[in-house]
Design a protein around this motif. Structure first.
Motif, mmCIF file in Angstrom:
data_model
loop_
_atom_site.group_PDB
_atom_site.id
_atom_site.type_symbol
_atom_site.label_atom_id
_atom_site.label_comp_id
_atom_site.label_asym_id
_atom_site.label_seq_id
_atom_site.Cartn_x
_atom_site.Cartn_y
_atom_site.Cartn_z
ATOM 1 N N THR A 82 25.079 40.440 56.308
ATOM 2 C CA THR A 82 26.496 40.522 55.949
ATOM 3 C C THR A 82 26.746 39.520 54.828
ATOM 4 O OG1 THR A 82 27.126 41.102 58.201
ATOM 5 C CG2 THR A 82 28.866 40.239 56.773
ATOM 6 N N VAL A 83 27.370 40.005 53.766
ATOM 7 C CA VAL A 83 27.626 39.153 52.603
ATOM 8 C C VAL A 83 29.138 39.000 52.432
ATOM 9 C CG1 VAL A 83 27.267 38.871 50.117
ATOM 10 C CG2 VAL A 83 25.539 40.042 51.500
ATOM 11 N N HIS A 84 29.561 37.779 52.168
ATOM 12 C CA HIS A 84 30.961 37.532 51.823
ATOM 13 C C HIS A 84 31.032 37.006 50.394
ATOM 14 C CE1 HIS A 84 31.604 37.846 56.166
ATOM 15 N NE2 HIS A 84 32.843 38.117 55.865
ATOM 16 N N VAL A 85 31.800 37.694 49.572
ATOM 17 C CA VAL A 85 32.043 37.259 48.204
ATOM 18 C C VAL A 85 33.393 36.546 48.195
ATOM 19 C CG1 VAL A 85 32.341 37.997 45.810
ATOM 20 C CG2 VAL A 85 30.770 39.254 47.324
ATOM 21 N N MET A 86 33.370 35.275 47.843
ATOM 22 C CA MET A 86 34.597 34.482 47.910
ATOM 23 C C MET A 86 34.825 33.765 46.588
ATOM 24 S SD MET A 86 34.174 33.015 51.729
ATOM 25 C CE MET A 86 35.901 32.659 51.810
ATOM 26 N N GLN A 87 36.041 33.303 46.408
ATOM 27 C CA GLN A 87 36.309 32.486 45.229
ATOM 28 C C GLN A 87 37.198 31.313 45.619
ATOM 29 O OE1 GLN A 87 38.788 34.576 42.217
ATOM 30 N NE2 GLN A 87 40.233 33.016 42.894
ATOM 31 N N ALA A 88 37.294 30.362 44.703
ATOM 32 C CA ALA A 88 38.100 29.172 44.968
ATOM 33 C C ALA A 88 39.561 29.559 45.202
ATOM 34 C CB ALA A 88 38.000 28.209 43.787
ATOM 35 N N LEU A 89 40.169 28.937 46.194
ATOM 36 C CA LEU A 89 41.605 29.088 46.455
ATOM 37 C C LEU A 89 42.248 27.716 46.335
ATOM 38 C CD1 LEU A 89 41.518 31.320 49.690
ATOM 39 C CD2 LEU A 89 41.590 32.068 47.321
ATOM 40 N N SER A 90 43.575 27.695 46.274
ATOM 41 C CA SER A 90 44.250 26.393 46.189
ATOM 42 C C SER A 90 45.433 26.372 47.146
ATOM 43 C CB SER A 90 44.692 26.124 44.749
ATOM 44 O OG SER A 90 45.824 26.894 44.440
ATOM 45 N N GLY A 91 46.266 25.349 47.016
ATOM 46 C CA GLY A 91 47.424 25.232 47.904
ATOM 47 C C GLY A 91 48.710 25.640 47.203
ATOM 48 N N GLY A 92 49.821 25.185 47.738
ATOM 49 C CA GLY A 92 51.088 25.531 47.097
ATOM 50 C C GLY A 92 52.238 25.486 48.057
ATOM 51 N N GLY B 44 54.232 24.288 50.724
ATOM 52 C CA GLY B 44 54.021 25.125 51.902
ATOM 53 C C GLY B 44 53.001 24.544 52.859
ATOM 54 N N LEU B 45 51.889 24.101 52.319
ATOM 55 C CA LEU B 45 50.852 23.490 53.155
ATOM 56 C C LEU B 45 51.232 22.062 53.547
ATOM 57 C CD1 LEU B 45 47.613 24.513 51.226
ATOM 58 C CD2 LEU B 45 48.135 25.060 53.592
ATOM 59 N N GLY B 46 51.530 21.262 52.531
ATOM 60 C CA GLY B 46 51.721 19.835 52.758
ATOM 61 C C GLY B 46 52.928 19.504 53.617
ATOM 62 N N SER B 47 53.979 20.340 53.559
ATOM 63 C CA SER B 47 55.145 20.111 54.421
ATOM 64 C C SER B 47 54.729 20.111 55.884
ATOM 65 C CB SER B 47 56.193 21.216 54.224
ATOM 66 O OG SER B 47 57.036 20.944 53.142
ATOM 67 N N VAL B 48 53.921 21.090 56.232
ATOM 68 C CA VAL B 48 53.526 21.233 57.640
ATOM 69 C C VAL B 48 52.521 20.149 58.028
ATOM 70 C CG1 VAL B 48 52.436 22.793 59.290
ATOM 71 C CG2 VAL B 48 54.090 23.670 57.641
ATOM 72 N N CYS B 131 46.594 19.584 49.353
ATOM 73 C CA CYS B 131 47.433 20.780 49.508
ATOM 74 C C CYS B 131 47.938 21.253 48.155
ATOM 75 C CB CYS B 131 48.615 20.455 50.415
ATOM 76 S SG CYS B 131 48.153 19.805 52.026
ATOM 77 N N ALA B 132 47.319 20.825 47.078
ATOM 78 C CA ALA B 132 47.849 21.044 45.734
ATOM 79 C C ALA B 132 47.513 22.441 45.212
ATOM 80 C CB ALA B 132 47.282 19.995 44.788
ATOM 81 N N ARG B 188 49.384 29.444 39.253
ATOM 82 C CA ARG B 188 49.971 28.477 40.176
ATOM 83 C C ARG B 188 50.838 29.166 41.217
ATOM 84 N NH1 ARG B 188 54.255 25.541 41.363
ATOM 85 N NH2 ARG B 188 55.600 26.578 39.862
ATOM 86 N N GLU B 189 51.486 30.245 40.816
ATOM 87 C CA GLU B 189 52.325 30.993 41.749
ATOM 88 C C GLU B 189 51.579 32.234 42.207
ATOM 89 O OE1 GLU B 189 55.497 31.385 38.970
ATOM 90 O OE2 GLU B 189 56.661 29.794 39.924
ATOM 91 N N PHE B 190 51.567 32.432 43.524
ATOM 92 C CA PHE B 190 50.787 33.554 44.055
ATOM 93 C C PHE B 190 51.439 34.022 45.357
ATOM 94 C CE2 PHE B 190 48.746 29.509 45.198
ATOM 95 C CZ PHE B 190 48.809 29.552 46.589
#
Lengths: 92, 249
Positions: A82-92, B44-48, B131-132, B188-190
């Protein structure tokens, strides 16, 4: 055949990826990328650079372990892989 | 690691239910009280993350987040309120956290993490929670966490997908081992729901509590990924990059 899951993050560029996961004929990570590109022309450009090395924001996991050979993608696949292709994610 | 601080009777009463947790107890709570945690952005992440760490009794939170509250923040940034629209995000966060835990010390920094402030901010903390939304911020934080040998909890999300790992410098892969560079098409927005960022935020807070409290098994060298559309969870093994530009020795 190995089963390949592709991160949803790439679905916006290739909507047909939503039909996955995909069973692909491939014996190595390199062959898997080629098989994906044959099915979704242009997808390889998101995953590997001109020299065939994995792009720096992309990760491949084979059977839950990160591929070690990011330059030539020589890690082997078995029929049950089983292969998973992933990429970098971030926060927000 | 943080220096333990003795509890007051009031604190024993507030934290009674978690003091019952095996392997944690009063010694773990004292370590939380003596801890300083840097949270890069309280969106969203850092608040929690911040809310859970405030509730758990972490002694000091250093909150780094620039800008003012916008309507589009309110679906997920749970420390921001409608009444505070247009005012400082970090001040709103400070106010909400103090309502929950008036004993909490807060260092409110009205700017985002960058190459120019990362060293100073990381130096103030025992642990960092990333969380950035921008990869430049994440890479700056990772570099300083590795250089100063500070644990870094790495939370991320997109739409209904999310991932989390805990970086222990010198022992585990760092962010640059996995991603030396940012995705060229990242925005940045998603798309994201507050319930997704909240899920990862709670997990991030729990990782911080375990590392600081000295119990349990943090996600060291492991990446927990999830797709909340299908409620699929996977645990992936990470590998150090011997040529990592940040942590290879």
């Amino acid at each position: 055949m190995p089963r390949v899951h592709v991160t949803r993050n790439l679905w916006r560029f290739f909507p047909a990826l939503a039909e996955g996961p995909f069973d692909l004929q491939a014996a190595s990570a390199k062959e898997m990328v080629a098989a994906l590109d044959a099915r979704f022309p242009g997808l390889a450009g998101y995953l590997v650079d001109d020299a065939g090395a994995l792009r720096q924001h992309v990760n491949l996991f084979i059977d839950d372990e990160a591929v070690l050979d990011r330059k030539t993608l020589g890690d082997t696949l078995s029929a049950g892989s089983t292969v998973h292709v992933m990429q970098a994610l971030s926060g927000g | 690691m943080p220096k333990a601080k003795p509890l007051t009777d009031e604190e024993r009463a507030v934290y009674e239910w978690q003091l019952w947790s095996p392997e944690f107890g009063e010694a773990g709570q004292e370590r939380l009280k003596g801890s300083r945690v840097l949270i890069s952005r309280v969106g969203g992440l850092g608040s929690v993350v911040a809310y859970e760490l405030a509730a758990a009794g972490v002694g000091t939170l250093i909150l780094a987040h620039g800008g003012n509250i916008k309507p589009s923040d309110l679906n997920r940034q749970l420390l921001m309120t409608h009444a505070a629209l247009g005012t400082s995000r970090v001040q709103s966060a400070e106010r909400r956290l103090k309502e929950l835990n008036p004993r909490l010390d807060i260092v409110a920094v009205p700017e985002n993490m960058s190459d120019s402030n990362a060293a100073e901010l990381v130096a103030q903390a025992d642990l960092i929670v990333d969380c950035a939304p921008l990869f430049q911020e994440r890479f700056a934080m990772n570099r300083e966490a590795v250089r100063q040998s500070k644990p870094l909890v790495e939370c991320a999300m997109y739409d209904c997908e999310a991932s989390i790992t805990t970086i222990l410098p010198g022992r585990t892969p760092c962010l640059a081992c996995r991603h030396p560079d940012a995705p060229p098409h990242w925005r940045r927005e998603f798309p994201v729901f507050g319930a997704v960022s909240g899920t990862v935020g709670c997990l991030g807070a729990m990782e911080a509590i375990k590392v600081l409290g000295g119990f349990g098994e943090p996600l060291a060298g492991r990446l927990l990924t999830m797709d909340l559309r299908t409620m699929s969870f996977r645990m992936l093994k990470l590998a150090r990059n011997p040529a990592c530009p940040v942590c290879a020795t």
